[in-house]
Design a protein around this motif. Structure first.
Motif, PDB file in Angstrom:
ATOM      1  N   SER A 300       0.772  -1.122  -0.107  1.00 14.28           N
ATOM      2  CA  SER A 300       0.103  -0.164  -0.041  1.00 14.28           C
ATOM      3  C   SER A 300       0.907   1.246   0.025  1.00 14.28           C
ATOM      4  O   SER A 300       1.794   1.343   0.759  1.00 14.28           O
ATOM      5  N   LEU A 301       0.715   2.080  -0.711  1.00 14.63           N
ATOM      6  CA  LEU A 301       1.266   3.403  -1.039  1.00 14.63           C
ATOM      7  C   LEU A 301       0.904   4.599  -0.047  1.00 14.63           C
ATOM      8  O   LEU A 301       1.192   5.644   0.015  1.00 14.63           O
ATOM      9  N   LYS A 302      -0.133   4.078   0.898  1.00 10.27           N
ATOM     10  CA  LYS A 302      -0.743   5.270   1.566  1.00 10.27           C
ATOM     11  C   LYS A 302       0.257   5.862   2.910  1.00 10.27           C
ATOM     12  O   LYS A 302      -0.116   6.843   3.175  1.00 10.27           O
ATOM     13  N   GLY A 303       1.201   5.010   3.076  1.00  8.85           N
ATOM     14  CA  GLY A 303       2.211   5.535   4.136  1.00  8.85           C
ATOM     15  C   GLY A 303       3.266   6.662   3.588  1.00  8.85           C
ATOM     16  O   GLY A 303       3.703   7.321   4.344  1.00  8.85           O
ATOM     17  N   PHE A 304       3.114   6.614   2.250  1.00  8.46           N
ATOM     18  CA  PHE A 304       3.865   7.762   1.620  1.00  8.46           C
ATOM     19  C   PHE A 304       2.892   8.991   1.138  1.00  8.46           C
ATOM     20  O   PHE A 304       3.387  10.105   1.313  1.00  8.46           O
ATOM     21  N   TYR A 305       1.690   8.854   0.853  1.00  6.96           N
ATOM     22  CA  TYR A 305       1.067   9.935   0.380  1.00  6.96           C
ATOM     23  C   TYR A 305      -0.505  10.083   1.275  1.00  6.96           C
ATOM     24  O   TYR A 305      -0.994  11.030   0.877  1.00  6.96           O
TER      25      TYR A 305
END
Length: 378
Positions: A300-305
């Protein structure tokens, strides 16, 4: 024979950078756009990924001297401008334009004038962006909660396969606003720290803002990936809660795999939704296991964005395409101790891997789900 459809151009505007290369470099280095903010949008400081206002205005000033665009319009135009310029296409009736968003110019409603009321309509936003570039075709708006960005890719593919268009430019975007913050806060869904997707220590979402743009086309020249399958099933489970069995996501992925004639063992990478809420993460783990995808490398890219709402599916597709092109998987930032009931193969460290098939999934309020399957272009 069904027409083949490709993505040839990509771009994004995020707190991590105003082009794809800068974003990927920051992700590769483990840099997160999520920061602590105390800007008056909430009555206490909160974590979110917000684009720097000065940098945004400076970048926009390089392509337009107009002061008559909203913040979100500037973000969308900046995402679109390089790919429109590079594509050099005639923006005639056979070149479509899809704008995807969840809330659009909702910030305009803070001042209740007739002009601002008009700005808040999604069709007004789409026409503003379309007019900037001179599209002849009537713009199409896709607004279906948090699957909007990736659903727009699915729709673009189908429009091309139906011979309505030869090319479709897609832009997706949402911004962090007092309206959105208050909504998620009312659900008690916001994390008091940067979000931790799939982690046993997760406490909710971090919100973010971004825009992303792609060119979907039947022309395979300079193709990055081919769109080989898609599916979008609504399980109508609850106004905000996902199906506990992952039924909608399960059927969406199943549909995409069936169209592509691809088996679970052929998929090399999944860019999942991963909002870091207890119900969403658990639902995804169940759906992936039902499809025997539990051993496929996943992040999941939510930790970046943070969760960028309607932009998330398209932004994460853009980054996922770079993973395919570079044969590199990026860690799921914040994912530490597994906190779902079924095993999934979360990427905890960056790694090199040959990627041929890439699956992007998204889920959202109202029971909406979308899955799109991509194949590396030859």
């Amino acid at each position: 024979m069904t027409k083949e459809v490709y993505i040839t151009e990509t771009n994004c505007i995020t707190p991590l950078g105003f082009d794809v290369a800068t974003n990927v470099n920051n992700i590769s280095s483990g840099v997160s756009g999520i920061q602590l903010h105390d800007n008056g949008m909430m009555d206490k400081p909160f974590y979110a990924a917000i684009i720097n206002e000065v940098k945004l205005n400076d970048a926009f000033a390089k392509i337009s001297s107009s002061q008559n665009y909203t913040r979100l319009e500037k973000m969308m135009i900046l995402a679109m401008q390089p790919i429109v310029e590079k594509a050099k296409l005639d923006l005639n009736e056979k070149t479509g334009f899809i704008l995807s968003t969840t809330k659009g110019n909702v910030t305009a409603l803070a001042n209740s004038t007739q002009e601002n009321f008009e700005k808040a309509h999604l069709h007004h936003l789409a026409k503003r962006v379309a007019t900037f570039f001179g599209f002849k075709a009537e713009p199409i708006v896709v607004s279906n909660a948090c699957v909007s960005g990736v659903l727009a890719v699915s729709i673009a593919k189908r429009l091309i396969q139906s011979d309505l268009y030869d090319n479709v430019f897609v832009v997706a975007g949402d911004e962090v606003s007092e309206f959105v913050l208050s909504g998620f806060n009312s659900f008690q869904a916001m994390s008091d720290l940067p979000c931790k997707p799939y982690s046993n220590n997760r406490t909710g979402v971090s919100l973010g803002e971004a825009t992303a743009a792609v060119l979907v086309t039947s022309d395979n020249k300079n193709a990055k990936v081919k769109i080989v399958g898609d599916g979008s099933i609504n399980d109508a489970n609850h106004i905000s809660g996902p199906s506990r069995t992952g039924e909608g996501l399960f059927r969406s992925i199943e549909s995409a795999m069936k169209e592509a004639n691809v088996k679970a063992t052929q998929i090399d990478y999944i860019s999942a939704h991963g909002t870091a809420t207890p119900f969403n993460d658990e639902m995804e783990a169940i759906a992936f296991n039902r499809l025997e995808l539990q051993n496929v490398s996943m992040n999941s890219l939510k930790g970046f964005y943070g969760h960028t709402l309607g932009a998330s599916g398209l932004l994460e597709t853009v980054i996922g395409i770079e993973s395919v092109l570079q044969n590199k998987l990026y860690k799921s930032l914040g994912s530490d101790e597994l906190g779902v009931s079924q095993n999934i193969a979360i990427i905890t460290e960056n790694e090199e891997k040959e990627i041929h098939y890439f699956l992007k999934t998204a889920s959202g309020f109202g029971g909406c789900n979308t899955a799109v399957l991509f194949e590396k272009a030859n």
